[in-house]
Design a protein around this motif. Structure first.
Motif, PDB file in Angstrom:
ATOM      1  N   TYR A  79      38.815  40.151  40.135  1.00 24.55           N
ATOM      2  CA  TYR A  79      37.883  39.678  41.152  1.00 24.55           C
ATOM      3  C   TYR A  79      36.488  39.637  40.537  1.00 24.55           C
ATOM      4  N   ASN A  80      36.167  38.528  39.946  1.00 23.57           N
ATOM      5  CA  ASN A  80      34.863  38.391  39.323  1.00 23.57           C
ATOM      6  C   ASN A  80      33.791  38.195  40.391  1.00 23.57           C
ATOM      7  N   THR A  81      32.537  38.444  39.995  1.00 22.98           N
ATOM      8  CA  THR A  81      31.444  38.192  40.929  1.00 22.98           C
ATOM      9  C   THR A  81      31.274  36.686  41.131  1.00 22.98           C
ATOM     10  N   ASP A  82      30.617  36.341  42.211  1.00 25.73           N
ATOM     11  CA  ASP A  82      30.325  34.942  42.548  1.00 25.73           C
ATOM     12  C   ASP A  82      31.568  34.129  42.886  1.00 25.73           C
ATOM     13  N   ARG A  83      32.647  34.797  43.273  1.00 24.18           N
ATOM     14  CA  ARG A  83      33.835  34.052  43.686  1.00 24.18           C
ATOM     15  C   ARG A  83      33.678  33.625  45.140  1.00 24.18           C
ATOM     16  N   THR A  84      34.023  32.377  45.408  1.00 24.79           N
ATOM     17  CA  THR A  84      33.856  31.827  46.744  1.00 24.79           C
ATOM     18  C   THR A  84      34.951  32.327  47.677  1.00 24.79           C
ATOM     19  N   LYS A  85      34.719  32.113  48.972  1.00 25.02           N
ATOM     20  CA  LYS A  85      35.705  32.490  49.977  1.00 25.02           C
ATOM     21  C   LYS A  85      37.018  31.763  49.742  1.00 25.02           C
ATOM     22  N   GLN A  86      36.946  30.496  49.379  1.00 26.35           N
ATOM     23  CA  GLN A  86      38.154  29.709  49.131  1.00 26.35           C
ATOM     24  C   GLN A  86      38.957  30.285  47.964  1.00 26.35           C
ATOM     25  N   GLU A  87      38.266  30.711  46.913  1.00 22.07           N
ATOM     26  CA  GLU A  87      38.961  31.288  45.758  1.00 22.07           C
ATOM     27  C   GLU A  87      39.632  32.606  46.119  1.00 22.07           C
ATOM     28  N   LEU A  88      38.972  33.417  46.930  1.00 21.48           N
ATOM     29  CA  LEU A  88      39.550  34.694  47.332  1.00 21.48           C
ATOM     30  C   LEU A  88      40.789  34.489  48.193  1.00 21.48           C
ATOM     31  N   ILE A  89      40.720  33.543  49.139  1.00 17.90           N
ATOM     32  CA  ILE A  89      41.878  33.264  49.990  1.00 17.90           C
ATOM     33  C   ILE A  89      43.041  32.735  49.157  1.00 17.90           C
ATOM     34  N   GLN A  90      42.740  31.898  48.196  1.00 15.62           N
ATOM     35  CA  GLN A  90      43.777  31.374  47.314  1.00 15.62           C
ATOM     36  C   GLN A  90      44.442  32.497  46.529  1.00 15.62           C
ATOM     37  N   THR A  91      43.641  33.450  46.058  1.00 14.28           N
ATOM     38  CA  THR A  91      44.181  34.588  45.326  1.00 14.28           C
ATOM     39  C   THR A  91      45.111  35.415  46.196  1.00 14.28           C
ATOM     40  N   LEU A  92      44.709  35.674  47.445  1.00 10.60           N
ATOM     41  CA  LEU A  92      45.541  36.456  48.357  1.00 10.60           C
ATOM     42  C   LEU A  92      46.814  35.698  48.731  1.00 10.60           C
ATOM     43  N   SER A  93      46.725  34.395  48.838  1.00 10.93           N
ATOM     44  CA  SER A  93      47.912  33.593  49.136  1.00 10.93           C
ATOM     45  C   SER A  93      48.918  33.677  47.998  1.00 10.93           C
ATOM     46  N   ILE A  94      48.421  33.664  46.769  1.00 14.46           N
ATOM     47  CA  ILE A  94      49.304  33.805  45.611  1.00 14.46           C
ATOM     48  C   ILE A  94      49.985  35.164  45.628  1.00 14.46           C
ATOM     49  N   ALA A  95      49.232  36.214  45.998  1.00  7.77           N
ATOM     50  CA  ALA A  95      49.815  37.564  46.081  1.00  7.77           C
ATOM     51  C   ALA A  95      50.953  37.596  47.084  1.00  7.77           C
ATOM     52  N   ASN A  96      50.827  36.833  48.176  1.00  8.25           N
ATOM     53  CA  ASN A  96      51.877  36.814  49.194  1.00  8.25           C
ATOM     54  C   ASN A  96      53.122  36.058  48.760  1.00  8.25           C
ATOM     55  N   GLU A  97      53.020  35.298  47.679  1.00  5.68           N
ATOM     56  CA  GLU A  97      54.180  34.561  47.185  1.00  5.68           C
ATOM     57  C   GLU A  97      54.995  35.370  46.189  1.00  5.68           C
ATOM     58  N   THR A  98      54.520  36.555  45.823  1.00  5.49           N
ATOM     59  CA  THR A  98      55.250  37.390  44.884  1.00  5.49           C
ATOM     60  C   THR A  98      56.340  38.166  45.617  1.00  5.49           C
ATOM     61  N   THR A  99      57.215  38.802  44.849  1.00  6.94           N
ATOM     62  CA  THR A  99      58.283  39.609  45.443  1.00  6.94           C
ATOM     63  C   THR A  99      57.883  41.071  45.571  1.00  6.94           C
ATOM     64  N   ASP A 100      56.638  41.421  45.240  1.00  2.84           N
ATOM     65  CA  ASP A 100      56.150  42.786  45.387  1.00  2.84           C
ATOM     66  C   ASP A 100      55.619  42.964  46.805  1.00  2.84           C
ATOM     67  N   ALA A 101      56.417  43.596  47.662  1.00  3.70           N
ATOM     68  CA  ALA A 101      56.056  43.715  49.080  1.00  3.70           C
ATOM     69  C   ALA A 101      54.832  44.595  49.310  1.00  3.70           C
ATOM     70  N   THR A 102      54.505  45.475  48.360  1.00  6.72           N
ATOM     71  CA  THR A 102      53.391  46.392  48.564  1.00  6.72           C
ATOM     72  C   THR A 102      52.036  45.695  48.542  1.00  6.72           C
ATOM     73  N   VAL A 103      51.969  44.478  48.012  1.00 10.23           N
ATOM     74  CA  VAL A 103      50.680  43.778  47.936  1.00 10.23           C
ATOM     75  C   VAL A 103      50.627  42.595  48.895  1.00 10.23           C
ATOM     76  N   ARG A 104      51.643  42.447  49.713  1.00  8.48           N
ATOM     77  CA  ARG A 104      51.688  41.302  50.624  1.00  8.48           C
ATOM     78  C   ARG A 104      51.111  41.669  51.982  1.00  8.48           C
ATOM     79  N   SER A 105      50.417  40.711  52.577  1.00 10.55           N
ATOM     80  CA  SER A 105      49.836  40.922  53.897  1.00 10.55           C
ATOM     81  C   SER A 105      49.701  39.577  54.601  1.00 10.55           C
ATOM     82  N   ARG A 106      49.826  39.595  55.922  1.00 14.64           N
ATOM     83  CA  ARG A 106      49.665  38.364  56.696  1.00 14.64           C
ATOM     84  C   ARG A 106      48.196  38.097  56.989  1.00 14.64           C
ATOM     85  N   LEU A 107      47.382  39.167  57.066  1.00 17.13           N
ATOM     86  CA  LEU A 107      45.988  39.027  57.447  1.00 17.13           C
ATOM     87  C   LEU A 107      45.047  39.360  56.301  1.00 17.13           C
TER      88      LEU A 107
END
Length: 305
Positions: A79-107
């Motif tokens: 998570y570098n500085t100056d990352r936009t809201k869109q980039e952060l949401i994209q990162t979290l969406s990618i995390a939700n596509e993994t098979t590691d349930a401990t890092v997945r969240s709907r919100l």
């Protein structure tokens, strides 16, 4: 009479225990966004203090906070500085596509911290506010917004040389803890409203083991459902049964001699949807051992062997 009273009390306790057994903590990822040049940097001590206190405030409200550093370690994100809201949401969406349930969240909660210095005749006044939004990370919809200001202001010397940038950061840090507590109270209320609007939102809560539970929540998902090499009669009966009991809307988007593809709108998670379809097929007399099921992300495929 005494025996009747005991039975009533026991029944009430049993009902209460059942309701608590079905409660699960809301799972949420909280991230700060600092692309705005007026926002506090993610590397700032103010940001660190706000995040730490905010996490504790949410945890006290039975909300499971998935730590951003844990996601970074598990998945190799940064998570570098100056990352936009869109980039952060994209990162979290990618995390939700993994098979590691401990890092997945709907919100997901994306927020930014804004300090402001107001020039007065004799002094300067420092105020700090936080604004942000709550997102459904599966549909990428904004669900709610919030803005919270620190209850107190900080008085600074009129002469800026008497309180440099480091001094301002320290002064802002003094009110950041109280600000984070206020923010935690506002966020927990909004998050619970999102869940309670749908009675019980399994897609946005988690089991004790950290997985994503199935449920009947207000947050709906759209899945692609494929039937391959199956009898049209079996497919049609399955679709009608889904319409009657499981999904809110199902629409045919492609059809040929060997394949039928549907768009399915439901508040079930993908695993629950797959199990419901298996049970429906069994009830219809279809041998599911002669079918191959595969699911990932937002797609579910059923193929006759």
């Amino acid at each position: 009479m005494f025996r009747y009273t005991i039975l009533v009390v026991a029944a009430i306790l049993a009902l209460n225990s059942q309701s608590f057994a079905h409660e699960a903590p809301i799972r949420v990822v909280v991230l700060g966004e600092d692309s705005d040049r007026n926002a506090v940097s993610r590397s700032s001590e103010i940001y660190t203090r706000v995040v730490a206190e905010l996490q504790q405030s949410l945890i006290r409200e039975n909300i499971t906070v998935i730590d951003e550093d844990m996601i970074a370690v598990r998945l190799g994100f940064s998570y570098n500085t100056d990352r936009t809201k869109q980039e952060l949401i994209q990162t979290l969406s990618i995390a939700n596509e993994t098979t590691d349930a401990t890092v997945r969240s709907r919100l997901g909660v994306i927020f930014a911290i804004f300090p402001n210095i107001q020039e007065m005749s004799m002094t300067r006044k420092l105020t700090v506010r936080v604004r942000g939004q709550i997102y459904d990370l599966k549909s990428l919809r904004a669900l709610s917004s919030f803005e919270v200001s620190a209850p107190e202001t900080v008085t600074l010397p009129k002469d800026a040389s008497m309180c440099n940038d480091m001094c301002v950061v320290e002064k802002a840090g003094e009110v950041s803890r109280e600000l984070a507590r206020e923010l935690g109270a506002v966020l927990s209320q909004k998050l619970h409203i999102v869940v309670e609007d749908g009675a019980y939102a399994g897609d946005i809560t988690g089991s004790a083991s950290g997985g994503i539970a199935a449920g009947d929540g207000v947050l709906e998902s759209v899945y692609t459902l494929e039937f391959n090499l199956m009898k049209n009669s079996d497919v049609l009966r399955t679709v009608r049964a889904l319409e009657a009991s499981v999904v809110r809307e199902i629409e045919l988007i492609k059809s040929n001699n060997t394949q039928r593809i549907y768009s399915v709108t439901t508040n079930k998670d993908l695993g629950d949807l797959e199990e419901r379809i298996m049970m429906l097929l069994l009830d219809l007399g279809v041998d599911i051992d002669r079918l191959r099921f595969s699911s990932f992300g937002t797609g579910l495929s059923i193929e006759a062997l």
